[in-house]
Design a protein around this motif. Structure first.
Motif, PDB file in Angstrom:
ATOM      1  N   GLU A  42     -17.115 -22.609  23.780  1.00 21.78           N
ATOM      2  CA  GLU A  42     -17.303 -21.554  22.781  1.00 21.78           C
ATOM      3  C   GLU A  42     -16.667 -21.937  21.442  1.00 21.78           C
ATOM      4  N   LEU A  62     -18.810 -24.195  19.416  1.00 21.61           N
ATOM      5  CA  LEU A  62     -20.017 -23.565  18.873  1.00 21.61           C
ATOM      6  C   LEU A  62     -19.771 -22.856  17.554  1.00 21.61           C
ATOM      7  N   SER A  84     -21.671 -19.567  29.588  1.00 24.76           N
ATOM      8  CA  SER A  84     -20.916 -18.626  30.424  1.00 24.76           C
ATOM      9  C   SER A  84     -21.614 -18.402  31.760  1.00 24.76           C
ATOM     10  N   LEU A 119     -15.026 -23.214  29.328  1.00 29.23           N
ATOM     11  CA  LEU A 119     -15.821 -22.228  28.600  1.00 29.23           C
ATOM     12  C   LEU A 119     -15.199 -21.946  27.232  1.00 29.23           C
ATOM     13  N   ALA A 120     -13.893 -21.837  27.180  1.00 32.79           N
ATOM     14  CA  ALA A 120     -13.215 -21.610  25.893  1.00 32.79           C
ATOM     15  C   ALA A 120     -13.461 -22.789  24.946  1.00 32.79           C
ATOM     16  N   ALA A 148     -23.683 -20.097  24.007  1.00 31.50           N
ATOM     17  CA  ALA A 148     -22.470 -19.517  24.596  1.00 31.50           C
ATOM     18  C   ALA A 148     -22.824 -18.699  25.832  1.00 31.50           C
ATOM     19  N   LYS A 149     -23.905 -17.940  25.765  1.00 25.83           N
ATOM     20  CA  LYS A 149     -24.349 -17.142  26.913  1.00 25.83           C
ATOM     21  C   LYS A 149     -24.765 -18.063  28.060  1.00 25.83           C
ATOM     22  N   PRO A 164     -26.072 -20.684  18.481  1.00 19.81           N
ATOM     23  CA  PRO A 164     -24.818 -20.754  19.231  1.00 19.81           C
ATOM     24  C   PRO A 164     -24.593 -19.576  20.173  1.00 19.81           C
ATOM     25  N   VAL A 165     -25.111 -18.396  19.819  1.00 17.16           N
ATOM     26  CA  VAL A 165     -24.952 -17.235  20.696  1.00 17.16           C
ATOM     27  C   VAL A 165     -25.678 -17.479  22.021  1.00 17.16           C
TER      28      VAL A 165
END
Length: 184
Positions: free
Chosen positions: A179, A182, A91, A175-176, A87-88, A83-84
């Protein structure tokens, strides 16, 4: 004496890359072969040595890997996974400057409708790339992957069609949401 296989392959790749930018900026119908070849730094005369038509070139462009897929692969190769990494990648994908750089940004948000209109070969190529991307997202821990992708791509489309203030809100909120999905 003819050109080497390497030279021919490199020239073809240059045309496909340039065509991708022109198709994303102008759309399939408005994209002209002369403009594509000029973008590639070549003359129109060489076009037909590589492609039968603008449609076959568009099909080749649709078969190219999505930028989002490449982003995930780069992050995974650098040791960022799960998930990291998603998320990157999200973004990066939902940056405001991508709204205004249509020719340089991923083709999902700019060429999906053209892929649908171009016929079954282009749709199959686009679909294959979408499946490949969905597999990358799933491999990084998101099941099902398509809602996440639809959120990101849809947000970019809506942002491009909106004024600056609304575009910023759409991208921020998407994006929120991405995230938040995730961490569930």
């Amino acid at each position: 004496m003819g050109y080497s296989k390497e030279h021919i392959a490199a020239t073809r790749a240059r045309i496909v890359e340039a065509a991708g930018r022109v198709f994303r900026r102008n759309g399939y119908e408005a994209a002209k072969i002369d403009a594509i070849m000029a973008e590639a730094g070549l003359t129109r005369g060489g076009f037909y040595a590589h492609f039968q038509s603008k449609k076959t070139l568009f099909e080749a462009v649709m078969a190219e890997r999505f930028d989002f897929t490449n982003q995930i692969d780069r992050l995974n190769a650098a040791g960022l996974t799960g998930p990291v990494a998603l998320a990157k990648a999200g973004s990066e994908y939902l940056r405001h400057d991508r709204r205004d750089t249509i020719g340089e940004a991923c083709c999902m948000a700019s060429s999906a409708i053209d892929a649908m209109r171009a016929g079954p070969v282009a749709r199959a190529a686009f679909g294959g790339q979408l499946r490949d991307l969905a597999e990358r997202v799933a491999a990084n821990g998101v099941e099902p992957p398509l809602p996440m992708l639809a959120t990101a791509v849809g947000a970019l489309i809506l942002a491009r069609a909106s004024d600056d203030e609304l575009a910023a809100e759409v991208l921020r909120d998407a994006l929120a949401a991405l995230e938040a999905s995730l961490v569930e």
